[in-house]
Design an enzyme around this catalytic site. Structure first.
Site, short mmCIF file in Angstrom:
data_model
loop_
_atom_site.label_atom_id
_atom_site.label_comp_id
_atom_site.label_asym_id
_atom_site.label_seq_id
_atom_site.Cartn_x
_atom_site.Cartn_y
_atom_site.Cartn_z
N GLY A 170 0.97 -1.37 0.14
CA GLY A 170 -0.02 -0.03 0.16
C GLY A 170 0.85 1.31 -0.09
O GLY A 170 0.26 2.21 -0.70
N GLU A 179 3.84 4.03 6.13
CA GLU A 179 2.74 3.25 5.97
C GLU A 179 1.58 3.93 5.26
O GLU A 179 1.58 5.12 5.50
CB GLU A 179 2.46 2.80 7.46
CG GLU A 179 0.88 1.92 7.51
CD GLU A 179 0.98 0.74 6.85
OE1 GLU A 179 1.38 0.41 5.49
OE2 GLU A 179 0.39 -0.42 7.55
N ASP A 180 0.77 3.11 4.42
CA ASP A 180 -0.32 3.91 3.76
C ASP A 180 -1.54 4.68 4.59
O ASP A 180 -1.77 5.51 4.59
CB ASP A 180 -1.11 3.05 2.70
CG ASP A 180 -1.27 1.68 3.20
OD1 ASP A 180 -1.18 1.28 4.29
OD2 ASP A 180 -1.84 0.90 2.42
N ASP A 219 -5.58 1.80 10.53
CA ASP A 219 -7.02 1.67 10.89
C ASP A 219 -6.85 1.02 12.29
O ASP A 219 -7.05 1.66 13.25
CB ASP A 219 -7.62 0.63 9.90
CG ASP A 219 -9.14 0.59 10.13
OD1 ASP A 219 -9.62 1.20 11.13
OD2 ASP A 219 -9.61 -0.48 9.29
N LYS A 257 -7.05 6.52 10.35
CA LYS A 257 -8.51 6.22 10.46
C LYS A 257 -8.75 5.70 11.95
O LYS A 257 -8.42 4.62 12.28
CB LYS A 257 -8.92 5.36 9.40
CG LYS A 257 -10.52 5.13 9.25
CD LYS A 257 -10.63 4.38 8.07
CE LYS A 257 -10.24 3.08 7.79
NZ LYS A 257 -10.64 2.32 6.39
N ASP A 299 -5.87 -0.15 -1.94
CA ASP A 299 -6.59 -1.04 -2.90
C ASP A 299 -7.76 -1.55 -2.39
O ASP A 299 -8.16 -1.67 -0.96
CB ASP A 299 -5.61 -2.45 -3.22
CG ASP A 299 -5.70 -3.36 -1.85
OD1 ASP A 299 -5.44 -2.79 -0.70
OD2 ASP A 299 -5.98 -4.51 -2.17
N ARG A 327 -5.10 0.55 -6.98
CA ARG A 327 -3.76 1.27 -6.18
C ARG A 327 -3.16 2.39 -7.28
O ARG A 327 -2.50 3.20 -6.75
CB ARG A 327 -2.84 0.21 -6.16
CG ARG A 327 -3.11 -1.23 -5.21
CD ARG A 327 -1.91 -1.60 -5.05
NE ARG A 327 -2.16 -3.05 -4.23
CZ ARG A 327 -2.31 -3.20 -2.83
NH1 ARG A 327 -2.17 -2.08 -2.25
NH2 ARG A 327 -2.55 -4.23 -2.21
#
Ligand code: IMP
Length: 174
Positions: A41, A95-96, A99, A127, A155, A161
Site C-alpha cells: 500500500g 505506511e499507507d 486503521d 483512520k 486497494d 492502487r
C-alpha cells in the site's frame, strides 16, 4: 462497486507530502535514516516522500498483509522482511493507512526487537475509529473518517492502487 469523488486530489496529496518531508528533514537533521516502506500500500507515498526528504538514507521494504477485500483478518502476515541491519539505525516506517493499528503494532514490535537507535512511524492516512492497538503514528498526512478508501497505493482486492488520488470506495450504490 463505486469509486466516489476524490477525497484528496493529486494536488492535495503533493502539497501534504511536501510538508511531511520538510518536517521529517528538520527532525532528522544531522542524522541518517533507514526508511522502511510497507508494501504494497505505501509504494506511491514512499516513492514521493523519499525524493523530498533532505537527509541521507538507506531504503528497505517489508511486505505485510492483514486485509481480505475490505475486512481486517486480525492476523498480520509478513511475506518479505527487511534485509538491512536495523541495530543502531534511526528507522522510519512509512505506511499507507492506520486503521485498527494491528498491522503497525506487529511491524513496530518486530523492528523494536532488532534494537534500532530510534523508531518512528509516518502514515499517510489515519483512520482512528477502529483503533485497537495503543499506537499513534508520529507523522500523519491526513486524518480520515470511517470510510474505506482506495487510490494512491491503497486497494480493494488489489485493484485501484494506481489511481493518482484518494477516493471513498463503496461496494454498492446508496
Ligand atoms: P490495520 O491493521 O487495521 O491498522 O490496517 C492497516 C492496513 O489495512 C493498511 O496497511 C491497509 O493495507 C489496509 N487498510 C485499512 N484500511 C484501509 C482502507 O480504507 N483502504 C485500503 N486499505 C486499507
Amino acid at each position: 462497486m463505486i469509486i466516489g469523488k476524490p477525497l484528496f486530489t493529486t494536488q492535495n496529496i503533493q502539497n501534504r507530502v511536501i510538508e511531511l518531508a520538510k518536517e521529517i528533514s528538520t527532525d532528522y537533521e544531522g542524522k541518517e535514516i533507514l526508511a522502511v516502506c510497507i508494501l504494497k500500500g505505501a509504494f506511491m507515498f514512499f516513492s514521493d516522500i523519499v525524493k523530498l526528504i533532505q537527509v541521507p538514507m538507506n531504503i528497505d521494504f517489508l511486505v505485510a498483509s492483514s486485509y481480505i477485500k475490505t475486512e481486517t483478518t486480525g492476523e498480520v502476515k509478513i511475506h518479505a522482511d527487511i534485509r538491512e541491519d536495523i541495530r543502531g539505525k534511526h528507522v522510519i516506517i512509512f505506511e499507507d493507512i492506520v486503521d485498527t493499528g494491528l498491522t503497525l503494532k506487529y511491524i513496530k514490535d518486530l523492528i523494536l526487537s532488532k534494537n534500532p537507535a530510534s523508531l518512528k512511524v509516518c502514515a499517510f492516512l489515519d483512520k482512528k475509529t477502529h483503533r485497537h492497538a495503543d499506537l499513534e503514528p508520529d507523522y500523519v498526512g491526513y486524518k480520515i473518517p470511517d470510510e474505506y478508501v482506495v487510490g494512491y497505493g491503497l486497494d480493494y482486492d488489489n485493484k485501484y492502487r494506481n489511481l493518482p488520488y484518494i477516493a471513498v470506495f463503496k461496494k454498492e450504490s446508496s
